[in-house]
Design a protein around this motif. Structure first.
Motif, PDB file in Angstrom:
ATOM      1  N   ARG A 187     134.573 -54.470  44.816  1.00  0.00           N
ATOM      2  CA  ARG A 187     134.634 -55.830  45.372  1.00  0.00           C
ATOM      3  C   ARG A 187     134.652 -55.791  46.887  1.00  0.00           C
ATOM      4  N   HIS A 236     145.375 -56.715  40.685  1.00  0.00           N
ATOM      5  CA  HIS A 236     144.332 -56.414  41.652  1.00  0.00           C
ATOM      6  C   HIS A 236     144.531 -57.240  42.917  1.00  0.00           C
ATOM      7  N   CYS A 286     138.458 -52.738  42.748  1.00  0.00           N
ATOM      8  CA  CYS A 286     138.685 -53.418  44.022  1.00  0.00           C
ATOM      9  C   CYS A 286     137.871 -52.777  45.147  1.00  0.00           C
ATOM     10  N   VAL A 332     141.209 -59.206  50.123  1.00  0.00           N
ATOM     11  CA  VAL A 332     140.020 -58.378  50.345  1.00  0.00           C
ATOM     12  C   VAL A 332     139.229 -58.889  51.538  1.00  0.00           C
TER      13      VAL A 332
END
Length: 277
Positions: free
Chosen positions: A50, A13, A47, A19
């Motif tokens: 997130r 990930h 993801c 991110v």
């Protein structure tokens, strides 16, 4: 990136740094990292969740804008009929702009077969053999032509528009051209390997050169070179050139191997927008 081990295989990930950097934008991530994150987000719901949490916490104005856009889009999306899965698969391999060019390639193949069978001087120079190397190149050029594909800019700028998509579209061209040439070669008595190897070598040469000057430009340059160096002299002399004879097959095999190696070694070049011109 971080590893998360579960009951199944290891899933990689995006890290918190990637991110958060993707949300901040403005050069927080390198270009290759941005492309990698976008490609991963397409298939990873975790993801994406997130990412939504980071946006809500660190960029509330972006979250508010996204909510406002979705509030307007949802009613319109619900009113639109879902796209059939078959169309999505076709768009991953080819474009509508390729259809007329592939039809033209098939028509030229049939014409070459007719000229071989009933044309004057039949048997001295095979038109199928003469045109086989350049026929798929025309389809490959059409698959990445800025002027022929209305969605060119959108397609060429997506994270998955690199070598994978180039090879998919090339394979779709070969899937149409090779069977037609197989029938034409069989009907005229030309050995399959005698036209197939130059065909594949010329196509790989187009992709290798396309990583430097663009696929369409490379295709045009190679077709012009083939016409000037091989096709015209062959027709003028009424004699098959060495490049089309069985003795030249090892050379074509070497060209195919070298160009395939160049394509693999420079695979990152096909993510650049200019490589699709």
């Amino acid at each position: 990136m971080r590893d998360k081990e579960g009951a199944g295989p290891v899933v990689v990930h995006a890290s918190a740094r990637l991110v958060e950097g993707y949300v901040r934008g403005g050069g927080a991530l390198a270009a290759d990292e941005v492309w990698a994150v976008e490609a991963h987000l397409e298939g990873c719901a975790e993801c994406r969740g997130r990412l939504a949490d980071v946006v809500a916490g660190s960029a509330p104005e972006v979250a508010a804008l996204s909510d406002a856009v979705w509030a307007g889009l949802v009613p319109e999306l619900e009113a639109v009929a879902p796209v059939r899965r078959r169309r999505l698969r076709w768009s991953a391999w080819a474009t509508p702009a390729m259809a007329p060019w592939l039809a033209m390639v098939l028509a030229v193949t049939v014409l070459a077969w007719v000229l071989d069978v009933v044309g004057p001087g039949s048997g001295e120079v095979s038109w199928v053999l003469l045109l086989a190397p350049v026929l798929p190149v025309c389809g490959v050029a059409a698959s990445w032509s800025r002027g022929l594909d209305p969605a060119y800019e959108l397609t060429a700028s997506t994270p998955r528009a690199g070598l994978q998509l180039v090879l998919r579209r090339t394979a779709s061209v070969l899937a149409v051209v090779v069977p037609a040439l197989l029938v034409g070669g069989w009907a005229t008595g030309v050995m399959a390997v005698q036209w197939l190897l130059p065909c594949l070598a010329f196509t790989s040469m187009t992709l290798a050169l396309g990583g430097v000057i663009g696929v369409t430009r490379a295709a045009v340059a190679l077709v012009v070179a083939w016409a000037g160096v091989v096709a015209v002299p062959t027709l003028a002399a009424h004699r098959t050139a060495f490049a089309l004879q069985a003795d030249g097959l090892p050379v074509w095999g070497l060209v195919l191997a070298l160009c395939a190696g160049v394509v693999f070694a420079r695979r990152g070049a096909y993510t650049v927008l200019g490589a699709h011109r």
